[in-house]
Design a protein around this motif. Structure first.
Motif, PDB file in Angstrom:
ATOM      1  N   GLU A   1       0.830  -1.192   0.000  1.00 36.72           N
ATOM      2  CA  GLU A   1       0.000   0.000   0.000  1.00 36.72           C
ATOM      3  C   GLU A   1       0.871   1.251   0.000  1.00 36.72           C
ATOM      4  O   GLU A   1       1.955   1.278   0.586  1.00 36.72           O
ATOM      5  CB  GLU A   1      -0.903   0.025   1.228  1.00 36.72           C
ATOM      6  CG  GLU A   1      -1.991  -1.029   1.233  1.00 36.72           C
ATOM      7  CD  GLU A   1      -2.869  -0.941   2.464  1.00 36.72           C
ATOM      8  OE1 GLU A   1      -2.356  -0.530   3.522  1.00 36.72           O
ATOM      9  OE2 GLU A   1      -4.062  -1.268   2.362  1.00 36.72           O
ATOM     10  N   VAL A   2       0.401   2.279  -0.667  1.00 36.39           N
ATOM     11  CA  VAL A   2       1.028   3.593  -0.604  1.00 36.39           C
ATOM     12  C   VAL A   2       0.385   4.354   0.546  1.00 36.39           C
ATOM     13  O   VAL A   2      -0.837   4.530   0.574  1.00 36.39           O
ATOM     14  CB  VAL A   2       0.863   4.361  -1.928  1.00 36.39           C
ATOM     15  CG1 VAL A   2       1.456   5.761  -1.816  1.00 36.39           C
ATOM     16  CG2 VAL A   2       1.521   3.590  -3.070  1.00 36.39           C
ATOM     17  N   SER A   3       1.196   4.789   1.499  1.00 33.70           N
ATOM     18  CA  SER A   3       0.681   5.448   2.704  1.00 33.70           C
ATOM     19  C   SER A   3       1.338   6.803   2.883  1.00 33.70           C
ATOM     20  O   SER A   3       2.452   7.046   2.415  1.00 33.70           O
ATOM     21  CB  SER A   3       0.946   4.585   3.946  1.00 33.70           C
ATOM     22  OG  SER A   3       0.398   3.299   3.809  1.00 33.70           O
ATOM     23  N   GLN A   4       0.650   7.691   3.570  1.00 28.60           N
ATOM     24  CA  GLN A   4       1.178   9.025   3.825  1.00 28.60           C
ATOM     25  C   GLN A   4       1.842   9.049   5.193  1.00 28.60           C
ATOM     26  O   GLN A   4       1.222   8.728   6.206  1.00 28.60           O
ATOM     27  CB  GLN A   4       0.066  10.070   3.756  1.00 28.60           C
ATOM     28  CG  GLN A   4       0.559  11.506   3.735  1.00 28.60           C
ATOM     29  CD  GLN A   4      -0.557  12.491   3.500  1.00 28.60           C
ATOM     30  OE1 GLN A   4      -1.721  12.216   3.811  1.00 28.60           O
ATOM     31  NE2 GLN A   4      -0.235  13.659   2.947  1.00 28.60           N
ATOM     32  N   ASN A   5       3.137   9.410   5.227  1.00 25.52           N
ATOM     33  CA  ASN A   5       3.858   9.418   6.500  1.00 25.52           C
ATOM     34  C   ASN A   5       3.683  10.754   7.219  1.00 25.52           C
ATOM     35  O   ASN A   5       2.920  11.629   6.780  1.00 25.52           O
ATOM     36  CB  ASN A   5       5.341   9.078   6.278  1.00 25.52           C
ATOM     37  CG  ASN A   5       6.064  10.113   5.429  1.00 25.52           C
ATOM     38  OD1 ASN A   5       5.614  11.251   5.261  1.00 25.52           O
ATOM     39  ND2 ASN A   5       7.218   9.725   4.878  1.00 25.52           N
ATOM     40  N   ASN A   6       4.401  10.921   8.336  1.00 30.10           N
ATOM     41  CA  ASN A   6       4.230  12.109   9.174  1.00 30.10           C
ATOM     42  C   ASN A   6       4.695  13.392   8.503  1.00 30.10           C
ATOM     43  O   ASN A   6       4.351  14.492   8.945  1.00 30.10           O
ATOM     44  CB  ASN A   6       4.986  11.925  10.493  1.00 30.10           C
ATOM     45  CG  ASN A   6       4.370  10.841  11.361  1.00 30.10           C
ATOM     46  OD1 ASN A   6       3.164  10.602  11.290  1.00 30.10           O
ATOM     47  ND2 ASN A   6       5.183  10.186  12.172  1.00 30.10           N
ATOM     48  N   LEU A   7       5.492  13.251   7.442  1.00 33.20           N
ATOM     49  CA  LEU A   7       5.963  14.426   6.710  1.00 33.20           C
ATOM     50  C   LEU A   7       5.069  14.756   5.523  1.00 33.20           C
ATOM     51  O   LEU A   7       5.344  15.691   4.775  1.00 33.20           O
ATOM     52  CB  LEU A   7       7.396  14.192   6.222  1.00 33.20           C
ATOM     53  CG  LEU A   7       8.448  13.939   7.296  1.00 33.20           C
ATOM     54  CD1 LEU A   7       9.805  13.649   6.662  1.00 33.20           C
ATOM     55  CD2 LEU A   7       8.548  15.138   8.244  1.00 33.20           C
TER      56      LEU A   7
END
Length: 336
Positions: A267-273
């Protein structure tokens, strides 16, 4: 795209000391009767629309090329509270340092205790549901007196005088199914076995302009699929997960379906940045290399049907053992 629908990354590894006992270790081996040690861990390629996959293992059987079955059972059942936590390079050991005959092996069987409370699935929308391996859903936990298991027919070698370290990758997008009109899930033998000394990692990112482009306006799961070989150089088009054996009600998984089918995914996920990233671990290094294909329609990719999902971009990647290969999807393109 609604960014809130993309999970934020959490990266960690599970480490546990696990006891087991050797039930049977009879017969010869290709190394003249010498012994070695073998360790096995589990990881998974993720699946959409599921929050939790709990699974309980009771033993592993190994079949030497020349000899009787070697059965390893655990002092206590090994419980994985959520197989979906074991993505990327995260893995959980289920057997460590088992003494086994050295030599070549034909197959591996992993035994699962099916049904609540041992093995269950929690969908994102719905209630916790029984998880069985094929046959257990009928109340028949045995097959001719032997507990039911998942068989992985990949051959492997345990070298003499050393420790072989393997990882079993559960390809849940292909193996986890919910039969029509049923109140349970089935876990079929969609597995990969890799030798950890031969594997590398693919780590990558997707530029925000790709996520925001017209090619990705349909937010139906953003994922990258992994394929063997260079699809672009071979003028091949990536295809979806598909296994006609599901519709034929056959327990085995068809690994030779027509088209270029993925062997794993992430999966492509959005990190904290705020960056869109992904990671695929335990990829065996080969001279032929691999390809990655980006799609925004992974949640509508069902293994039971030959789905016409679109891929935005295909990139080649070379994997080197014990190294991380970086890949960046940066050019919005019309869907393939």
């Amino acid at each position: 795209m609604n960014n809130n629908r993309l999970k934020r990354i959490a990266s960690y590894s599970l480490i546990a000391g696990l006891g087991f006992s050797l039930l049977t270790a009879c017969g010869g081996s290709s190394s003249g009767g010498s012994t070695s040690t073998a360790s096995f861990s589990v990881t998974d390629a993720p699946v959409d629309d599921i929050d939790t996959v709990k699974i309980t293992f009771s033993r592993i059987d190994l079949k030497p090329a020349n000899g009787d079955i070697v059965s390893l059972t655990f002092d206590e059942p090994v419980v994985i509270d959520n197989l979906l936590d074991l993505t990327g390079n995260a893995a959980s050991p289920i057997i460590s340092g088992a003494v086994v005959p050295a030599g070549d092996y034909q197959w591996l069987r992993i035994f699962v205790t099916g049904g609540f409370p041992d093995s269950t699935v929690l969908p994102k929308l719905g209630n916790e549901t029984d998880l069985f391996i094929p046959g257990q859903q009928n109340g028949n936990s045995n097959n001719n007196g032997t507990p039911r298991s998942l068989q992985l027919n990949t051959g492997f070698t345990v070298p003499a005088g050393g420790n072989a370290d393997f990882t079993i990758d559960f390809v849940l997008r292909k193996g986890l199914t919910k039969p029509a009109n049923s109140d349970y899930y089935l876990l079929r033998p969609a597995l990969r076995l890799v030798n950890n000394v031969e594997v590398g990692t693919i780590s990558g990112s997707v530029d925000a302009t790709v996520i925001a482009s017209n090619a990705c306006t349909e937010d139906s799961g953003t994922s990258v699929y992994l394929y063997e070989g260079d699809l672009n150089a071979n003028e091949q088009v990536p295809d979806d997960y598909y296994d006609p054996n599901i519709n034929a009600d056959i327990d085995t998984v068809d690994e030779n379906v027509g088209g270029q089918r993925p062997i794993s995914s992430a999966e492509v996920s959005q990190n904290n940045l705020g960056e869109y990233t992904f990671e695929i671990g335990f990829v065996r290094a080969t001279d032929a290399g691999y390809s990655l294909a980006l799609t925004c329609q992974s949640s509508i990719d069902e293994a039971a049907s030959d789905d016409d999902i679109s891929f935005i971009e295909v990139l080649p990647v070379i994997v080197t053992a014990n190294e991380t290969s970086e890949v960046v999807f940066s050019a919005p393109q019309l869907p393939l």
